[in-house]
Write an enzyme that holds these catalytic residues in place. Structure first.
Site, PDB file in Angstrom:
ATOM      1  CD  GLU A  41      10.852   2.228  -6.730  1.00 28.10           C
ATOM      2  OE1 GLU A  41       9.630   2.422  -6.566  1.00 28.10           O
ATOM      3  OE2 GLU A  41      11.544   1.535  -5.968  1.00 28.10           O
ATOM      4  CB  CYS A  82       5.762   4.308  -6.295  1.00 30.50           C
ATOM      5  SG  CYS A  82       6.424   2.743  -5.687  1.00 30.50           S
ATOM      6  CG  HIS A 119       1.379   4.072  -4.961  1.00 28.00           C
ATOM      7  ND1 HIS A 119       1.869   3.416  -6.077  1.00 28.00           N
ATOM      8  CD2 HIS A 119       2.061   3.586  -3.899  1.00 28.00           C
ATOM      9  CE1 HIS A 119       2.825   2.589  -5.690  1.00 28.00           C
ATOM     10  NE2 HIS A 119       2.965   2.667  -4.382  1.00 28.00           N
TER      11      HIS A 119
END
Lengths: 397, 135, 358
Positions: free
Chosen positions: C91, C123, C246
């Site tokens: 990102e 992500c 994550h």
């Protein structure tokens, strides 16, 4: 290193006149006007001789003043429009390099009288921009891109020197003390006050281990010489005649890291060797040495390179007073870069002018008594170029 | 913006691509095509390992304008294991944990050397950091 | 979960694919969460993690990707010229236009005969690259790819995300199963248009939906992706020795694990967020490297990423004996974790470009 100067010179090249401006922040003067001041003084000193060629020593005008082609510019503004003229650039060795070129031209017989003028306008830019300009004398692609400055280069040398030779604290103090003691006697010096050793000891760091008093101030200045072959000069000179007994220039690597031994200034030793051989003298015959002291480490290394001290012992000559005006090898007799002030590409011309004044007995309160042989050496960058000149009184025994 | 000037040095800057002299076996960095040791032609590429030692160092706190945003930083002469010496910044230093010393083993990392303002090129190349030993 | 359509199929390939080498990178600087709290809340309130990693002045996604890739190549021991795709998901690519991937490809010696592209999906940008790698190799189009997830994430000063937005990530050399240290059994992706967190084109900091980022976003996608993959493979949490999710903070991955039926010890090895925060596209992938640093032959691992916007990529893989042979060829994630210099908020603000220099 092979020398090509095996034939004796066929002409005596003399310094007919010298002109010096103070080193400082000349806010109100341009390159051309500053140069003209020095030129006027030199030509007056030389009995108004008209030069056949002009050699301008300058390294920073294109970057700091957006000005190239200084040869033509200065010729014009010095009232010498039309005269053959060039800029000679070898970073801080430009001054010596310009004298070398003038010397060669005079020896060739193609010109009779040469004017050498070193000039720099440093105060045009803020100091951080000046740093970028100064480090152009280093290797752009392999040194400058990493953020190196001239002080950092000196620090890398000094740090290694201290490490290899196990130096005591403040080993370099004597260079600063000597320079300022002499600067105090020079009315044209940028700094005219003596400095005590304890002031050096308490000085703030620029780039460790280089402290504020290890570094010379860089400022505006101009110095000029009129050089001529002896036969074109009047028989009855107004000052004792000074001969260029040797003129030499040698190169080494631009980047510090490319040198097999960073503490051996090879260009300086090669150039000095050539000069000694040509002048048929040895180091011990040199009675004063205007060396490159932009940073104190260079003074120590130059003394070693030119045979005045063994490797790793140059600093001792400062410690024990040998470099003082009453010592065995006086240096920076008018203050050197440290106190008289450094003017980058012009400094090499200042050095030779000052030696002339010494040899002619015109050094005023800076006078070293009874000197007949003097040596000047200026270095480009960290010693990539070294120009060495030996001057002698014509009536030397 | 000096685009070609930096682009042509990519392999040298990213991977320490130097040369080996086939005549005298000297390792050369940066490449220069004539061996500085023996004077013969040297064109055989060789990527140096990036391992070396600090030969000298200093800290820059008065940077040139070009590098003003980076200060303070440490520059060093690094003697590479293969022989050549390079000038470079030292990075990832923690003076409390591990002060820099002459002789300190270091390894090459690729970092941002220079940012040409907000609009210009980002230049990447070699810096050196204290060696992280593999466990 | 909506089951009105026919059962979705997971992604598998006839030619089996796996991880040939892996490498991580974490910069050394750490900003304690209590520092953010000190400046913005006078030290009051809870903190979502202990500290986060911060990139140095001379670091960015390009430099960090290069180091992680070099580590991966040290483990993989393949000729870099045989890499036929270099894909970096982030990102925080240093250029808006000019690929991170070409610099990385050049630096590791994969150029010129290679694909290169930058990937984006918050992500999960890098796990998208991982999915595509499996396709490229599984189809026989290429032998090896390099898939990298790396970020130098930014949080608005004083915002909740500032505590956790971190720097770091991992690189993976992907190749044929016969040469792999882990083999992919299958993968799956679950994606919807869910605007839980986003950043408009010329804005510096992202927006987020606070509690909206939880149930309808993170949990919905992670749990759906994981469950559908496991159902299709016929596996249950008991079949896995390790799971990596994550990690936007410390709590979310632990809650997701619990919801799916995983025990805390199953996610322990890969749970790095308390110590490094959330390196966005690098989060799940660096968690996986920490697992690979300790996993044993025969272990089954579940990897589930989450990217805001929103979606999750899930992968099920099994460890081969090659892992133990190759793992010590490069610096471990634990070593990067231990390499630590604590900084204060002022230094952090300077490092992250939050000071106005003009």
């Amino acid at each position: 290193m092979k020398t090509t100067m095996t034939k004796p010179n066929t002409h005596d090249i003399l310094v007919a006149g010298v002109g010096i401006t103070p080193v400082g922040e000349h806010w109100d003067r341009q390159l051309r006007t500053l140069a003209f001041e020095a030129i006027s003084a030199a030509r007056k000193d030389a009995g108004e001789l008209v030069p056949d060629a002009i050699y301008v020593a300058n390294s920073l005008a294109p970057v700091l003043s957006s000005q190239t082609q200084l040869g033509a510019l200065i010729a014009d503004f010095a009232g010498l429009r039309g005269v053959e003229a060039y800029t000679i650039q070898a970073a801080d060795a430009s001054g010596g390099a310009a004298v070398r070129q003038a010397y060669l031209a005079l020896q060739s017989g193609q010109i009779d009288i040469a004017l050498v003028v070193g000039v720099e306008k440093i105060s045009e830019r803020p100091s951080a921009e000046l740093e970028d300009a100064l480090v152009m004398s280093g290797d752009a692609d392999y040194e400058a891109i990493h953020g190196i400055t001239t002080a950092a280069q000196a620090a890398l040398l000094m740090q290694r020197y201290i490490h290899e030779f196990n130096l005591p604290e403040n080993a370099f103090a004597g260079f600063c003390v000597n320079a300022h003691a002499n600067g105090a006697n020079n009315p044209l010096a940028m700094f005219q006050r003596a400095i005590e050793e304890k002031t050096y000891q308490k000085a703030g760091m620029i780039c460790p281990p280089v402290n504020m008093f290890d570094a010379a101030p860089v400022a505006d200045g101009a110095a000029a010489l009129v050089l001529a072959r002896a036969e074109v000069l009047p028989e009855t000179p107004s000052h004792p005649q000074i001969r260029i007994a040797a003129s030499s220039l040698a190169t080494s690597t631009v980047a510090l890291h490319d040198r097999p031994d960073i503490l051996a200034l090879r260009a300086a030793s090669d150039s000095a060797e050539k000069a000694y051989k040509f002048a048929n003298i040895q180091a011990k015959d040199v009675q004063l040495f205007e060396l490159h002291d932009r940073y104190s480490i260079f003074a120590a290394l130059a003394l070693e390179a030119c045979g005045f001290a063994k490797r790793g012992e140059g600093w001792k000559l400062a410690s024990d007073g040998s470099i003082n005006s009453d010592g065995s090898i006086p240096i920076c007799t008018f203050g050197g870069s440290k106190a008289r002030g450094d003017s980058a590409g012009a400094t090499g011309v200042y050095q030779i002018a000052e030696i002339c004044l010494q040899l002619q007995g015109r050094a005023g309160r800076n006078q070293i008594p009874d000197v007949q042989t003097g040596m000047a050496q200026c270095l480009g960058g960290t010693g990539a170029t070294a120009a060495t000149h030996i001057l002698q009184r014509m009536d030397a025994s | 913006m000096q685009l070609p000037r930096h682009w042509r040095l990519n392999k040298q800057r990213y991977a320490l691509e130097g040369e080996v002299c086939t005549h005298c076996q000297a390792t050369i960095f940066p490449p220069r095509d004539i061996c500085p040791e023996c004077g013969e032609q040297a064109n055989t590429p060789l990527n140096l390992s990036g391992r070396g030692q600090v030969y000298s160092f200093t800290k820059v706190v008065q940077p040139p304008e070009s590098h003003a945003e980076q200060a303070p930083y440490t520059v060093a002469l690094v003697k590479l294991d293969e022989g050549p010496t390079v000038t470079a910044q030292l990075t990832d230093l923690d003076e409390d944990q591990q002060p820099v010393e002459i002789g300190m083993p270091v390894e090459m990392v690729t970092r941002k050397l220079y940012s040409d303002g907000d609009r210009g090129l980002l230049i990447y190349g070699y810096k050196f950091r204290p060696l992280i030993q593999q466990s | 979960m909506d089951q009105t359509r026919a059962e979705p199929s997971i992604y598998t390939s006839d030619r089996k694919v796996g991880i040939i080498g892996y490498g991580s990178y974490i910069p050394r600087y750490r900003l304690p969460a209590r520092e953010v709290s000190r400046v913005w809340k006078d030290g009051s309130g809870g903190i979502p993690i202990q500290e986060k990693s911060v990139a140095g002045l001379d670091e960015d996604v390009i430099t960090m990707s290069i180091e992680a890739a070099r580590n991966a190549l040290k483990r993989a021991q393949i000729d870099p010229t045989s890499i036929r795709a270099v894909w970096v998901g982030s990102e925080s690519h240093p250029y808006a236009v000019k690929p991170t991937s070409t610099v990385v490809a050049e630096a590791v010696g994969a150029t010129p005969h290679t694909l290169a592209a930058d990937w984006e999906f918050a992500c999960k940008a890098a796990t998208e690259a991982l999915q595509a790698s499996i396709g490229l190799i599984g189809s026989g189009m290429a032998e090896f790819t390099l898939a990298i997830g790396m970020d130098t994430a930014q949080g608005r000063p004083g915002d909740a995300l500032e505590y956790t937005a971190a720097a770091g990530g991992a690189a993976y050399v992907i190749g044929p199963a016969e040469e792999s240290m882990t083999v992919f059994e299958g993968s799956y992706s679950y994606v919807t248009d869910t605007p839980d967190f986003f950043r408009r084109a010329y804005e510096k900091y992202p927006e987020h939906g606070e509690r909206f980022t939880g149930e309808p976003a993170y949990f919905k996608h992670i749990i759906s992706a994981a469950q559908i993959l496991m159902d299709a493979l016929g596996t249950t949490p008991e079949d896995y020795q390790h799971a990596v999710f994550h990690q936007p903070n410390a709590k979310f991955p632990q809650k997701a694990a619990r919801s799916l039926g995983f025990k805390p010890e199953q996610i322990q090895a890969g749970l790095l967020s308390p110590k490094i925060g959330n390196p966005y596209a690098g989060s799940a992938l660096i968690g996986l490297t920490a697992v690979l640093d300790v996993a044993e032959a025969g272990d089954r691992i579940l990897l589930v990423s989450y990217g805001s916007g929103a979606g999750s990529d899930a992968f099920s893989m099994q460890v081969t004996p090659a892992l133990a042979e190759r793992r010590s060829r490069a610096i471990t994630t634990q070593q990067y974790l231990e390499r630590r210099t604590e900084i204060d908020y002022a230094t952090y603000a300077r490092l992250r470009g939050k000071l106005m220099l003009k």
